[in-house]
Design a protein around this motif. Structure first.
Motif, mmCIF file in Angstrom:
data_model
loop_
_atom_site.group_PDB
_atom_site.id
_atom_site.type_symbol
_atom_site.label_atom_id
_atom_site.label_comp_id
_atom_site.label_asym_id
_atom_site.label_seq_id
_atom_site.Cartn_x
_atom_site.Cartn_y
_atom_site.Cartn_z
ATOM 1 N N VAL A 108 6.622 2.762 0.818
ATOM 2 C CA VAL A 108 5.497 1.862 1.087
ATOM 3 C C VAL A 108 4.989 2.117 2.498
ATOM 4 O O VAL A 108 5.775 2.200 3.449
ATOM 5 C CB VAL A 108 5.926 0.393 0.916
ATOM 6 C CG1 VAL A 108 4.857 -0.559 1.436
ATOM 7 C CG2 VAL A 108 6.225 0.101 -0.560
ATOM 8 N N GLU A 109 3.666 2.221 2.644
ATOM 9 C CA GLU A 109 3.067 2.463 3.952
ATOM 10 C C GLU A 109 2.776 1.165 4.701
ATOM 11 O O GLU A 109 2.856 1.125 5.929
ATOM 12 C CB GLU A 109 1.766 3.254 3.781
ATOM 13 C CG GLU A 109 1.992 4.651 3.207
ATOM 14 C CD GLU A 109 0.696 5.419 3.020
ATOM 15 O OE1 GLU A 109 0.713 6.655 3.180
ATOM 16 O OE2 GLU A 109 -0.336 4.783 2.709
ATOM 17 N N ASP A 110 2.430 0.130 3.969
ATOM 18 C CA ASP A 110 2.138 -1.155 4.587
ATOM 19 C C ASP A 110 2.321 -2.231 3.527
ATOM 20 O O ASP A 110 2.235 -1.959 2.324
ATOM 21 C CB ASP A 110 0.706 -1.178 5.127
ATOM 22 C CG ASP A 110 0.475 -2.279 6.159
ATOM 23 O OD1 ASP A 110 1.450 -2.998 6.488
ATOM 24 O OD2 ASP A 110 -0.666 -2.425 6.622
ATOM 25 N N ALA A 119 0.851 -1.186 0.000
ATOM 26 C CA ALA A 119 0.000 0.000 0.000
ATOM 27 C C ALA A 119 0.887 1.235 0.000
ATOM 28 O O ALA A 119 1.857 1.301 0.764
ATOM 29 C CB ALA A 119 -0.911 -0.001 1.228
ATOM 30 N N VAL A 120 0.565 2.197 -0.863
ATOM 31 C CA VAL A 120 1.341 3.440 -0.946
ATOM 32 C C VAL A 120 0.384 4.620 -0.847
ATOM 33 O O VAL A 120 -0.839 4.473 -0.974
ATOM 34 C CB VAL A 120 2.158 3.511 -2.247
ATOM 35 C CG1 VAL A 120 3.161 2.361 -2.331
ATOM 36 C CG2 VAL A 120 1.250 3.491 -3.470
ATOM 37 N N SER A 121 0.947 5.806 -0.660
ATOM 38 C CA SER A 121 0.105 6.979 -0.415
ATOM 39 C C SER A 121 -0.500 7.550 -1.684
ATOM 40 O O SER A 121 -1.519 8.232 -1.636
ATOM 41 C CB SER A 121 0.921 8.065 0.289
ATOM 42 O OG SER A 121 1.983 8.510 -0.551
ATOM 43 N N GLY A 122 0.127 7.313 -2.823
ATOM 44 C CA GLY A 122 -0.384 7.869 -4.074
ATOM 45 C C GLY A 122 0.447 7.433 -5.257
ATOM 46 O O GLY A 122 1.406 6.661 -5.129
ATOM 47 N N LEU A 174 5.390 5.102 -8.690
ATOM 48 C CA LEU A 174 6.544 5.231 -9.576
ATOM 49 C C LEU A 174 7.853 5.055 -8.811
ATOM 50 O O LEU A 174 8.794 4.415 -9.308
ATOM 51 C CB LEU A 174 6.527 6.591 -10.269
ATOM 52 C CG LEU A 174 5.373 6.826 -11.248
ATOM 53 C CD1 LEU A 174 5.443 8.244 -11.804
ATOM 54 C CD2 LEU A 174 5.406 5.809 -12.380
ATOM 55 N N ARG A 175 7.916 5.609 -7.605
ATOM 56 C CA ARG A 175 9.127 5.447 -6.791
ATOM 57 C C ARG A 175 9.345 3.974 -6.436
ATOM 58 O O ARG A 175 10.477 3.477 -6.447
ATOM 59 C CB ARG A 175 9.013 6.277 -5.509
ATOM 60 C CG ARG A 175 9.054 7.786 -5.701
ATOM 61 C CD ARG A 175 8.855 8.502 -4.374
ATOM 62 N NE ARG A 175 9.944 8.218 -3.439
ATOM 63 C CZ ARG A 175 9.850 8.357 -2.130
ATOM 64 N NH1 ARG A 175 8.685 8.735 -1.586
ATOM 65 N NH2 ARG A 175 10.876 8.110 -1.345
ATOM 66 N N LEU A 176 8.237 3.272 -6.140
ATOM 67 C CA LEU A 176 8.328 1.849 -5.808
ATOM 68 C C LEU A 176 8.813 1.050 -7.009
ATOM 69 O O LEU A 176 9.682 0.171 -6.871
ATOM 70 C CB LEU A 176 6.964 1.342 -5.343
ATOM 71 C CG LEU A 176 6.857 -0.151 -5.016
ATOM 72 C CD1 LEU A 176 7.825 -0.544 -3.909
ATOM 73 C CD2 LEU A 176 5.419 -0.515 -4.639
ATOM 74 N N LEU A 177 8.282 1.330 -8.188
ATOM 75 C CA LEU A 177 8.703 0.621 -9.394
ATOM 76 C C LEU A 177 10.189 0.822 -9.645
ATOM 77 O O LEU A 177 10.927 -0.135 -9.912
ATOM 78 C CB LEU A 177 7.884 1.106 -10.593
ATOM 79 C CG LEU A 177 8.261 0.511 -11.953
ATOM 80 C CD1 LEU A 177 8.123 -1.002 -11.952
ATOM 81 C CD2 LEU A 177 7.404 1.135 -13.057
#
Length: 463
Positions: free
Chosen positions: A309-311, A225-228, A233-236
């Motif tokens: 990542v938030e969770d 889960a991410v904030s937006g 894109l940052r996660l990818l």
């Protein structure tokens, strides 16, 4: 017309040439578009390349259209009969003809179901990576004709990237056999590329040579889960840096999709809380189970520590992985929880997708304040799927199409990411292709099919 039917009946057995009331409803269209009105002149079910050639030669001589059909799982109306025509089903030309371990290739007849190709490759110690929800029904020839994509494009590419050779029958019955098994073959034009993604408008595919991959020995799956969207894109970027080519799927679900599936579809409980800006299903595959799991764990710990990542939840078993994938695959349940609606399969530059989703949502709700939308897709390959439900009952499809495809045009995207153009998107092809490109497509069509008998009225209208 009667003379053509008599000729086809002379070429084929009675069970291979169906007419009138013998034509079953399954031949009257694909998943999204069914024939209304008159039946096709006949449904022919050849069992050999020679029969396909003879059928096409006869239809070409008579100037009668031929609509090739695979598993009829398409989503653009490409397999729907149009006007007085013959439906040519490849369903009886099925089976894996050969697996060449040295060349690492599989040769199959066009009517072979995708799942049968996958299973044959696996049983031989290899892996065929293209995978879509209709794997048990769709046929490999149809996959090639529509250049099918699926969930693993980010690592392995589209169907086009798996094809080394083809056998195709042209409109006049000419059999073009080029069952190439070599990765490198620059001897003149790469003719197979004309037929991959051509939706049966340039030739009928009868056999395919496919590249195979080594079997993955480990698969790691997680839901984040991410904030937006910026964090998507940052996660990818972070995972591509830490996992490299091991990253095999990167599926993004916006909150509207995640909430719909985890609250309305039985058996799809939410493993992460509602209310996050986006949810990302991640899969990585490799060759060393212990090492791969450790790398995957470390990669996720890294993005958690960085606040990207938030969770997150990591699947600890194949059963848990299937439960996570079941959420993303919940789009298959739309008929029970989000129906009727108008669906879209589009591509945009990955960096623009977040802002596009916001603009699309705003435009739809300005027109229909009570409208519901869902957004989900692959994102790592620039593809998103959209569902719009303007209200209950019949949907204002043309108006919804105009809004969504208009935005795709304005954002320099593609009106078809992986489902083709078929009948349903013909009007909007010009939103993603220039007049010069369309004119060249028509020139190619006239060269290979001068009488316009192959899947007429699909992709564009010929004058």
């Amino acid at each position: 017309m009667d003379s053509l039917i008599h000729r086809l009946q002379a070429l084929l057995r009675a069970d291979q040439c169906l007419v009138g009331l013998d034509i079953e409803p399954r031949y009257l269209g694909d998943t999204m578009e069914k024939l209304s009105g008159a039946l096709p002149l006949a449904v022919v079910r050849p069992e050999s390349v020679a029969q396909v050639s003879a059928i096409l030669r006869s239809c070409n001589d008579a100037g009668v259209g031929v609509v090739p059909q695979g598993g009829a799982t398409g989503l653009a109306g490409g397999a729907t009969p149009a006007g007085d025509c013959i439906v040519l089903s490849l369903e009886r030309m099925r089976g894996v003809e050969e697996i060449d371990p040295a060349a690492r290739t599989l040769t199959a007849w066009a009517g072979t179901p995708l799942q049968a190709v996958q299973e044959a490759a696996w049983d031989a110690g290899f892996f065929y990576p293209v995978d879509i929800g209709g794997r048990g029904s769709c046929q490999i020839g149809g996959n090639v004709a529509t250049n099918a994509g699926g969930n693993r494009v980010i690592r392995y590419g589209m169907t086009r990237d798996q094809v080394l050779g083809l056998e195709v029958v042209l409109a006049d019955g000419t059999v073009l056999t080029s069952l190439n098994k070599m990765m490198k073959n620059n001897a003149g034009y790469d003719l197979k590329q004309h037929f991959i993604g051509s939706e049966g408008t340039l030739g009928v595919i009868t056999r395919v040579v496919l590249r195979l991959q080594p079997q993955p020995r480990s698969t790691c799956t997680a839901l984040c889960a991410v904030s937006g969207y910026e964090d998507v894109l940052r996660l990818l970027q972070a995972l591509q840096g830490s996992l490299g080519n091991a990253l095999s799927a990167f599926e993004v679900m916006w909150p509207d999709f995640y909430e719909l599936i985890t609250t309305r579809v039985p058996g799809r409980p939410a493993p992460l809380a509602q209310g996050h800006g986006a949810y990302v299903l991640i899969e990585a595959s490799g060759s060393d189970a212990a090492r791969d799991q450790a790398l995957f764990q470390a990669a996720l710990e890294g993005v958690l520590e960085q606040g990207i990542v938030e969770d997150a939840v990591i699947a600890q078993s194949q059963a848990e992985a299937r439960r996570l994938w079941a959420i993303r695959d919940g789009s298959g349940e739309f008929r029970s929880v989000f129906w009727p609606h108008v669906g879209f399969d589009v591509s945009l530059p990955a960096g623009d997708i977040g802002r596009f989703v916001a603009a699309c949502t705003d435009a739809v709700r300005r027109r229909w304040p009570e409208a519901k939308t869902v957004f989900f897709g692959h994102v790592g390959d620039s593809n998103i799927h959209i569902g719009v439900k303007a209200g209950e009952g019949d949907q204002p499809t043309d108006d919804i199409d105009a809004i969504v495809y208009g935005l795709v045009r304005d954002w320099a995207g593609s009106v078809s990411a992986e489902h083709g153009i078929g009948l349903l998107k013909r009007h909007y092809l010009r939103y993603s292709r220039s007049e010069e490109e369309i004119a060249l497509m028509k020139r190619i069509k006239r060269t290979l099919d001068p009488r316009n008998i192959l899947n007429p009225a699909k992709i564009f209208e010929m004058q």
